[in-house]
Design a protein around this motif. Structure first.
Motif, PDB file in Angstrom:
ATOM      1  N   SER A   1      -4.503  28.133  35.647  1.00 35.33           N
ATOM      2  CA  SER A   1      -4.820  28.190  37.070  1.00 35.33           C
ATOM      3  C   SER A   1      -5.136  29.626  37.449  1.00 35.33           C
ATOM      4  O   SER A   1      -4.263  30.497  37.413  1.00 35.33           O
ATOM      5  CB  SER A   1      -3.654  27.664  37.915  1.00 35.33           C
TER       6      SER A   1
ATOM      7  N   SER B   1      -2.835  32.396  40.056  1.00 36.71           N
ATOM      8  CA  SER B   1      -3.665  32.097  41.216  1.00 36.71           C
ATOM      9  C   SER B   1      -3.186  32.869  42.444  1.00 36.71           C
ATOM     10  O   SER B   1      -2.067  33.389  42.479  1.00 36.71           O
ATOM     11  CB  SER B   1      -3.642  30.595  41.504  1.00 36.71           C
TER      12      SER B   1
ATOM     13  N   LYS C   1     -12.961  18.735  41.824  1.00 35.39           N
ATOM     14  CA  LYS C   1     -13.439  19.445  43.003  1.00 35.39           C
ATOM     15  C   LYS C   1     -14.632  20.315  42.611  1.00 35.39           C
ATOM     16  O   LYS C   1     -14.522  21.123  41.687  1.00 35.39           O
ATOM     17  CB  LYS C   1     -12.331  20.323  43.597  1.00 35.39           C
TER      18      LYS C   1
ATOM     19  N   TYR D   1      -7.354  17.465  35.353  1.00 39.22           N
ATOM     20  CA  TYR D   1      -7.500  18.183  36.630  1.00 39.22           C
ATOM     21  C   TYR D   1      -8.563  19.249  36.442  1.00 39.22           C
ATOM     22  O   TYR D   1      -8.424  20.128  35.588  1.00 39.22           O
ATOM     23  CB  TYR D   1      -6.169  18.824  37.035  1.00 39.22           C
ATOM     24  N   LEU D   2      -9.632  19.184  37.253  1.00 41.81           N
ATOM     25  CA  LEU D   2     -10.719  20.154  37.148  1.00 41.81           C
ATOM     26  C   LEU D   2     -11.147  20.589  38.543  1.00 41.81           C
ATOM     27  O   LEU D   2     -11.623  19.791  39.346  1.00 41.81           O
ATOM     28  CB  LEU D   2     -11.914  19.548  36.409  1.00 41.81           C
ATOM     29  N   ASN D   3     -10.953  21.876  38.846  1.00 45.93           N
ATOM     30  CA  ASN D   3     -11.343  22.428  40.138  1.00 45.93           C
ATOM     31  C   ASN D   3     -12.301  23.591  39.912  1.00 45.93           C
ATOM     32  O   ASN D   3     -11.927  24.625  39.362  1.00 45.93           O
ATOM     33  CB  ASN D   3     -10.109  22.919  40.904  1.00 45.93           C
TER      34      ASN D   3
ATOM     35  N   GLY E   1     -11.086  27.367  41.006  1.00 46.32           N
ATOM     36  CA  GLY E   1     -11.628  27.298  42.352  1.00 46.32           C
ATOM     37  C   GLY E   1     -11.480  28.577  43.146  1.00 46.32           C
ATOM     38  O   GLY E   1     -10.600  29.410  42.898  1.00 46.32           O
TER      39      GLY E   1
ATOM     40  N   HIS F   1      -5.072  20.906  32.639  1.00 46.78           N
ATOM     41  CA  HIS F   1      -5.258  21.372  34.013  1.00 46.78           C
ATOM     42  C   HIS F   1      -6.086  22.653  33.986  1.00 46.78           C
ATOM     43  O   HIS F   1      -5.653  23.664  33.440  1.00 46.78           O
ATOM     44  CB  HIS F   1      -3.874  21.633  34.636  1.00 46.78           C
TER      45      HIS F   1
ATOM     46  N   ASP G   1      -8.081  25.111  36.692  1.00 48.23           N
ATOM     47  CA  ASP G   1      -8.334  25.405  38.102  1.00 48.23           C
ATOM     48  C   ASP G   1      -8.974  26.785  38.216  1.00 48.23           C
ATOM     49  O   ASP G   1      -8.314  27.809  38.048  1.00 48.23           O
ATOM     50  CB  ASP G   1      -7.034  25.362  38.897  1.00 48.23           C
TER      51      ASP G   1
ATOM     52  N   GLU H   1     -14.555  24.344  42.679  1.00 46.76           N
ATOM     53  CA  GLU H   1     -15.130  24.468  44.013  1.00 46.76           C
ATOM     54  C   GLU H   1     -15.182  25.922  44.483  1.00 46.76           C
ATOM     55  O   GLU H   1     -14.477  26.796  43.971  1.00 46.76           O
ATOM     56  CB  GLU H   1     -14.335  23.625  45.010  1.00 46.76           C
TER      57      GLU H   1
ATOM     58  N   SER I   1      -7.193  30.173  40.400  1.00 42.15           N
ATOM     59  CA  SER I   1      -7.844  29.973  41.687  1.00 42.15           C
ATOM     60  C   SER I   1      -7.486  31.066  42.697  1.00 42.15           C
ATOM     61  O   SER I   1      -6.474  31.760  42.559  1.00 42.15           O
ATOM     62  CB  SER I   1      -7.460  28.610  42.261  1.00 42.15           C
TER      63      SER I   1
ATOM     64  N   ASN J   1      -0.362  30.614  35.217  1.00 45.33           N
ATOM     65  CA  ASN J   1      -0.730  30.468  36.629  1.00 45.33           C
ATOM     66  C   ASN J   1      -0.703  31.845  37.277  1.00 45.33           C
ATOM     67  O   ASN J   1       0.364  32.401  37.537  1.00 45.33           O
ATOM     68  CB  ASN J   1       0.243  29.530  37.335  1.00 45.33           C
TER      69      ASN J   1
END
Length: 447
Positions: free
Chosen positions: A247, A225, A319, A293-295, A273, A269, A271, A297, A249, A223
């Motif tokens: 992650s 992010s 997202k 979990y898929l982001n 985004g 997971h 991410d 955006e 993001s 992570n």
């Protein structure tokens, strides 16, 4: 039930808890287990005095399983947690020297300055946690904990030129969390191969993701992010075969999603985004069986969304909005899914929504000169389109006059001159004022 009540009673006495704060559980591998204390085995007198200095009640033997060793005639603390410290609680080197047998130290909401940890304690520590607690933390201070396996800092600013200052000497480190610590600099190029958990989120890290990070075969959580990272993802990212959570993001990472991610079998997971990712979304994502979990955006993806409705419904979180050149196939995804992106036309391009009936579009035109002397050379003139749909358009009387004059000589140069008026800044157009301006234009053309 008795053991559970005894455990709760001990922490109430030992730690003087006034509130419960979430904390990652200490590793059982790094805490020496002990049997229930016998009546003849009491805590070392020096450690009892140290606890009293910290205003921790010692009227009862503080040792319970996993908090003390089983040495005789005196036992020694292995686990120390200080929570919601009072203003008169202060650490000192003398107290910490007496507690040098401790292997796990947790500070929760203890706003106290950092003091020098004696070498006897830093050598024994395997787990160190500070959540909204220690003040004036530095990378040099943390780097002295050479034998840590777990490091968790959250909400405490760390003064360091980079993460490598903190972790480079921690050869046994397995889990590291440096969350919201205002860290700057770049991600390290050298990593401990034993790492399974990395969380550097919500800092001020910059630069690209180094390829060396993808060599961590045991890494399960990554992570990073909410930083200032940029560049593209390394193609070797798929080498993180044990990864469960990725992650990235809220950075500025660009380029396509590397195809190597498809090689990560247990990814749950993902991410990405709020970045600058572009290109088409790869189809292999829909084939990742463990994904929940898929982001994606707020990126720059384009083309047709390669997912069907059954895949989207299988996810717990999906997202995709904020990708304005991306669209979905209406034959396989219903509009009721409300994805936040446009449907595709027959050419695979987003279908733009029609303009609202009561929301006219505006386009600037050059000032054709003074009309009634009020423009004063102002360029702020516009043509209002779709007049027939706007209540403030020309009324029937004005249009009738315009038609009548159009048959006369000289003719009106253009209909746009009839419907031209000055756009008042931050004010609504009054029908009477507009009507007067149009009559002036008609009169000028007639003459």
């Amino acid at each position: 039930m008795i053991a559970s009540i005894t455990t709760i009673t001990f922490f109430l006495l030992l730690l003087r808890l006034t509130a419960t704060v979430p904390l990652p559980p200490p590793s059982t591998k790094d805490t020496v287990a002990a049997e229930s204390p016998s009546t003849s085995a009491t805590l070392d007198p020096n450690q009892l005095r140290a606890l009293q200095f910290l205003h921790i009640p010692t009227t009862q033997d503080p040792c319970i399983p996993s908090t003390c060793d089983d040495a005789t005639p005196f036992r020694h603390l292995l686990f120390l947690r200080l929570t919601n410290c009072s203003s008169d609680q202060h650490l000192s080197t003398t107290v910490l020297s007496a507690l040098s047998t401790v292997t796990t130290v947790n500070f929760l909401n203890c706003h106290t300055p950092v003091v020098h940890f004696p070498s006897s304690l830093t050598t024994n520590l395997h787990s160190f946690t500070s959540i909204n607690s220690l003040q004036r933390l530095t990378g040099v201070f943390l780097s002295r904990f050479h034998h840590l396996t777990h490091l968790y800092i959250s909400g405490d600013p760390i003064k360091a030129s980079g993460i490598h200052i903190i972790t480079s000497n921690m050869k046994s480190l397995k889990s590291v969390t440096l969350y919201n610590t205002r860290l700057t600099g770049f991600l390290p190029k050298d990593w401990n191969p034993k790492l399974t958990y990395i969380d550097f989120s919500k800092n001020k890290l910059k630069g690209t993701i180094p390829t060396s990070l993808t060599l961590l075969k045991n890494l399960e959580v990554l992570n990073i992010s909410s930083n200032n990272l940029n560049g593209v993802l390394p193609n070797s990212l798929g080498g993180l075969l044990s990864l469960k959570m990725l992650s990235l993001s809220s950075n500025s990472i660009s380029g396509p999603i590397p195809a190597s991610i498809s090689a990560i079998p247990g990814l749950v997971h993902l991410d990405l985004g709020s970045n600058q990712f572009d290109g088409v979304i790869p189809e292999f994502i829909s084939e990742m069986k463990e994904l929940k979990y898929l982001n994606l955006e707020n990126n720059k993806f384009h083309g047709v969304l390669p997912f069907n409705e059954s895949f989207i419904k299988r996810l717990d979180v999906f997202k995709i909005s904020g990708n304005y050149d991306l669209c979905y196939n209406r034959s396989i995804i219903s509009v009721e899914m409300n994805l936040g992106i446009a449907a595709c036309d027959k050419h695979g391009m987003p279908i733009l929504p029609p303009p609202a009936m009561n929301t006219p579009s505006w386009s600037a035109v050059e000032d054709g000169g003074d009309d009634d002397g009020e423009s004063g050379g102002d360029d702020d003139k516009v043509v209002k389109k779709n007049e027939v749909h706007v209540n403030r358009g020309p009324n029937k009387v004005v249009l009738g006059v315009a038609i009548a004059l159009s048959a006369m000589d000289p003719p009106i140069s253009s209909f746009s001159e009839v419907t031209l008026w000055k756009k008042e800044k931050n004010e609504k157009k009054e029908p009477r004022r507009m009507y007067q301006q149009q009559l002036v234009l008609l009169r000028d053309n007639k003459s």
